[in-house]
Design a protein around this motif. Sequence first.
Motif, PDB file in Angstrom:
ATOM      1  N   UNK A  79     -18.542 -18.211 -91.001  1.00 34.26           N
ATOM      2  CA  UNK A  79     -18.727 -19.040 -91.518  1.00 34.26           C
ATOM      3  C   UNK A  79     -19.452 -19.410 -93.307  1.00 34.26           C
ATOM      4  N   UNK A  80     -20.181 -18.755 -92.769  1.00 34.72           N
ATOM      5  CA  UNK A  80     -21.312 -17.953 -93.833  1.00 34.72           C
ATOM      6  C   UNK A  80     -20.382 -17.440 -95.054  1.00 34.72           C
ATOM      7  N   UNK A  81     -19.838 -16.245 -94.881  1.00 35.52           N
ATOM      8  CA  UNK A  81     -19.151 -15.743 -96.236  1.00 35.52           C
ATOM      9  C   UNK A  81     -17.903 -16.433 -96.677  1.00 35.52           C
ATOM     10  N   UNK A  82     -17.247 -17.209 -96.255  1.00 33.82           N
ATOM     11  CA  UNK A  82     -16.543 -18.222 -96.982  1.00 33.82           C
ATOM     12  C   UNK A  82     -16.626 -19.632 -96.920  1.00 33.82           C
ATOM     13  N   UNK A  83     -17.623 -20.353 -96.326  1.00 36.52           N
ATOM     14  CA  UNK A  83     -18.492 -21.337 -96.888  1.00 36.52           C
ATOM     15  C   UNK A  83     -17.161 -22.540 -95.528  1.00 36.52           C
ATOM     16  N   UNK A  84     -17.766 -21.716 -94.883  1.00 38.65           N
ATOM     17  CA  UNK A  84     -15.876 -22.795 -92.959  1.00 38.65           C
ATOM     18  C   UNK A  84     -16.305 -23.791 -92.692  1.00 38.65           C
ATOM     19  N   UNK A  85     -15.600 -25.435 -92.970  1.00 38.26           N
ATOM     20  CA  UNK A  85     -16.103 -26.148 -92.620  1.00 38.26           C
ATOM     21  C   UNK A  85     -16.063 -26.258 -90.863  1.00 38.26           C
ATOM     22  N   UNK A  86     -15.214 -26.329 -90.366  1.00 37.50           N
ATOM     23  CA  UNK A  86     -15.110 -26.932 -88.552  1.00 37.50           C
ATOM     24  C   UNK A  86     -14.576 -24.508 -88.383  1.00 37.50           C
ATOM     25  N   UNK A  87     -14.733 -24.687 -87.713  1.00 29.90           N
ATOM     26  CA  UNK A  87     -14.873 -23.541 -85.918  1.00 29.90           C
ATOM     27  C   UNK A  87     -13.845 -24.610 -85.424  1.00 29.90           C
ATOM     28  N   UNK A  88     -12.847 -23.946 -85.136  1.00 30.64           N
ATOM     29  CA  UNK A  88     -12.050 -25.235 -84.326  1.00 30.64           C
ATOM     30  C   UNK A  88     -11.062 -24.040 -82.871  1.00 30.64           C
ATOM     31  N   UNK A  89     -12.174 -23.474 -81.946  1.00 31.77           N
ATOM     32  CA  UNK A  89     -10.874 -22.881 -81.079  1.00 31.77           C
ATOM     33  C   UNK A  89      -9.758 -23.346 -80.135  1.00 31.77           C
ATOM     34  N   UNK A  90      -8.591 -22.753 -80.174  1.00 37.51           N
ATOM     35  CA  UNK A  90      -7.518 -22.543 -79.570  1.00 37.51           C
ATOM     36  C   UNK A  90      -6.935 -23.044 -78.732  1.00 37.51           C
ATOM     37  N   UNK A  91      -8.380 -21.955 -77.885  1.00 41.33           N
ATOM     38  CA  UNK A  91      -7.464 -22.108 -76.578  1.00 41.33           C
ATOM     39  C   UNK A  91      -8.271 -21.931 -75.172  1.00 41.33           C
ATOM     40  N   UNK A  92      -8.740 -22.479 -74.003  1.00 42.19           N
ATOM     41  CA  UNK A  92      -9.650 -22.901 -72.965  1.00 42.19           C
ATOM     42  C   UNK A  92     -10.358 -21.612 -73.392  1.00 42.19           C
ATOM     43  N   UNK A  93      -9.915 -20.280 -72.422  1.00 38.16           N
ATOM     44  CA  UNK A  93     -10.320 -18.628 -72.591  1.00 38.16           C
ATOM     45  C   UNK A  93     -11.859 -19.331 -73.377  1.00 38.16           C
ATOM     46  N   UNK A  94     -11.323 -18.662 -75.019  1.00 36.84           N
ATOM     47  CA  UNK A  94     -12.289 -18.931 -75.706  1.00 36.84           C
ATOM     48  C   UNK A  94     -13.029 -19.627 -75.978  1.00 36.84           C
ATOM     49  N   UNK A  95     -12.423 -21.040 -75.453  1.00 37.68           N
ATOM     50  CA  UNK A  95     -13.491 -22.219 -75.367  1.00 37.68           C
ATOM     51  C   UNK A  95     -14.312 -22.356 -74.973  1.00 37.68           C
ATOM     52  N   UNK A  96     -14.356 -22.015 -73.567  1.00 37.35           N
ATOM     53  CA  UNK A  96     -15.192 -21.343 -72.695  1.00 37.35           C
ATOM     54  C   UNK A  96     -16.385 -20.410 -72.930  1.00 37.35           C
ATOM     55  N   UNK A  97     -15.860 -19.395 -74.111  1.00 39.05           N
ATOM     56  CA  UNK A  97     -17.041 -18.098 -73.312  1.00 39.05           C
ATOM     57  C   UNK A  97     -17.853 -19.193 -75.099  1.00 39.05           C
ATOM     58  N   UNK A  98     -17.112 -19.514 -75.957  1.00 34.76           N
ATOM     59  CA  UNK A  98     -18.723 -20.906 -76.807  1.00 34.76           C
ATOM     60  C   UNK A  98     -19.308 -21.329 -76.299  1.00 34.76           C
ATOM     61  N   UNK A  99     -18.656 -22.305 -75.297  1.00 35.09           N
ATOM     62  CA  UNK A  99     -19.238 -23.338 -74.645  1.00 35.09           C
ATOM     63  C   UNK A  99     -20.643 -22.300 -74.037  1.00 35.09           C
ATOM     64  N   UNK A 100     -20.541 -21.065 -73.378  1.00 39.07           N
ATOM     65  CA  UNK A 100     -21.163 -20.411 -72.186  1.00 39.07           C
ATOM     66  C   UNK A 100     -22.151 -20.041 -73.367  1.00 39.07           C
TER      67      UNK A 100
END
Length: 389
Positions: free
Chosen positions: A83-104
């Motif tokens: 995010x910092x290297x490429x100045x990313x605007x949005x982090x968009x997880x697309x799968x449930x397992x990885x989304x839950x990992x981010x939330x945890x």
Amino acid sequence: MKNDSNSFSVLIPDGETTLLSNVVHSLSLVEHVKIYVLSSHKRRYFKYSIENNCFKYSRFIEKFIYHKNSTPEEWIEKIDAIVEDFNIDFIMPIFDVSTMKILEHINNLNNKTRLCNLSNLANFETALRKDLLYLFLKSNSLPCPDSVIIDSNFENDSISLDFPLIVKPTFGFNGGMGVRLVNSKAELLAYTNRNKTDHPILLQRFIEGFDITCNVLCKNGKIQAYTMQKASLVKSVKVTPQHEFSFFHDDTLLELMKDLMKALNWSGVANIDFRYDIKDNTYKIIEINPRFWLNTEASALAGVNFPYLYCLSTLNKDIEFKPVKSGTFLHLKALVKRLQHNPFLIFKINYLSNNTPFRFIIKDPFVLWCKFMWRTNNILSSRFLKRKP
């Protein structure tokens, strides 16, 4: 984050998942969107990863970044670095397992403000786990099939529902894997013996009717965009991805969707499975997949580009949404079968462009060529190994 809906960058942090092409294809329909992909799999040689391996060569992707599978904390750290290297605007997880990992591990993420809108962990887990969802639906008086939650060591006498039943794992499977119709206690016992798991098993009363799938984008429990679709051909009770389906609209179903998403206070996207009960002419909620889905690009071609609208929603922009009330879509497998029966379909360019993945193949042919080469090599290798003494 840029406050510009016309030009932005998106990081998909779980590019190893099977939904990558569906989301990338949808975003490719929007000009001035740069797509970055983080994947934990550099080369994975089995059926469901072929597409993602080849997608690192896609012209739709600005940069494909490999990061060796690691701890959740290291993964989150890598996301922050990109995010910092490429100045990313949005982090968009697309799968449930990885989304839950981010939330945890949300507290470890430094760039929380770049994360697309998500529900809280408790509500996300309720949607994801079929046993928790059933209990939630019953407690909120939302229509669903009568069900029983058991474990793999259940006793036959404890089953209070009449057969046939739908049996399914409550966690850890996707795309209908592990879902079966059982007609007797003997079949149920055989299923549990074959499918040992640490998680509960859900038994649902089989409903005479047909399946309906709905897709939603929500914010704080309010639906901002949606589509409804039903399969054109259903071969069996076994749940499989819809390769050929039609869009439709039903106000009664919409009200039920609104009640469900409001009760969950849902934020983000979700794919909801319903069953239409022909005995009482009502819709029953079957399950929720708290992620994108295998026909995301079909909705985009029909005018509802969920990944793009997801970004606008996160920016608190007004969502321009018009319900899709008709139309059909054929995935590549269904298209090949249609062409076998009607070769002249290949000349209907407008239909192919708007109702199939054809336009993505034409614009990004190297991905298809990569898949073809991989499969050819795999077939030749397997035949050679069989012949080897």
